[in-house]
Motif scaffolding. Structure first.
Motif: not given
Length: 137
Positions: A40-44, A52-58, A83-85
């Motif tokens: 939910a915070r990706a675009y902000q 970093r968050m994608v790595r955490v989720l991985g 994708q938000s990037l």
């Protein structure tokens, strides 16, 4: 609201808290809640924070997800974050583009089309400046 409610915290605090949750071996429900909040915070967030968050989720998928549906949902959230990037990568530095590719590989997310887009961006830079891919001196 539990300790894993990160909705009102800064990006850096949120990432550190997420990393701590994964390191502590949080249960799948906590990890799924985390995935939803991060997504939910990706675009902000700034690009490095998203990566970093994608790595955490991985890492959460590899270490904490117990069910196939849980893993799928966490990977979906991580893919949403990558994708938000899309629009933000057009003007990003080359090292950021390479970090995106590394993060996609590490986390096991992203589509071939997205990888092709990042690679095309890198090649376009090289086309405009034949020294863009040279090693720094």
């Amino acid at each position: 609201k539990g300790r894993w409610d990160l909705s009102l915290t800064s990006a850096d605090v949120m990432v550190r808290e997420a990393e701590a949750l994964v390191a502590r071996g949080a249960n799948e429900d906590q990890l799924l809640r985390l995935a939803a909040q991060l997504s939910a915070r990706a675009y902000q967030l700034e690009v490095p924070d998203v990566l970093r968050m994608v790595r955490v989720l991985g890492a959460a998928v590899q270490g904490g997800a117990r069910t196939a549906s849980g893993k799928k949902e966490m990977l979906r959230a991580a893919d949403h974050m990558i994708q938000s990037l899309t629009a933000r990568l057009q003007d990003s530095a080359l090292d950021v583009l390479l970090e995106v590719i590394e993060t996609m590989a590490d986390a096991g997310v992203g589509t071939q089309a997205y990888l092709d887009m990042v690679m095309a961006t890198i090649l376009a830079r090289h086309h405009r400046d034949c020294h863009a891919l040279d090693a720094p001196v």
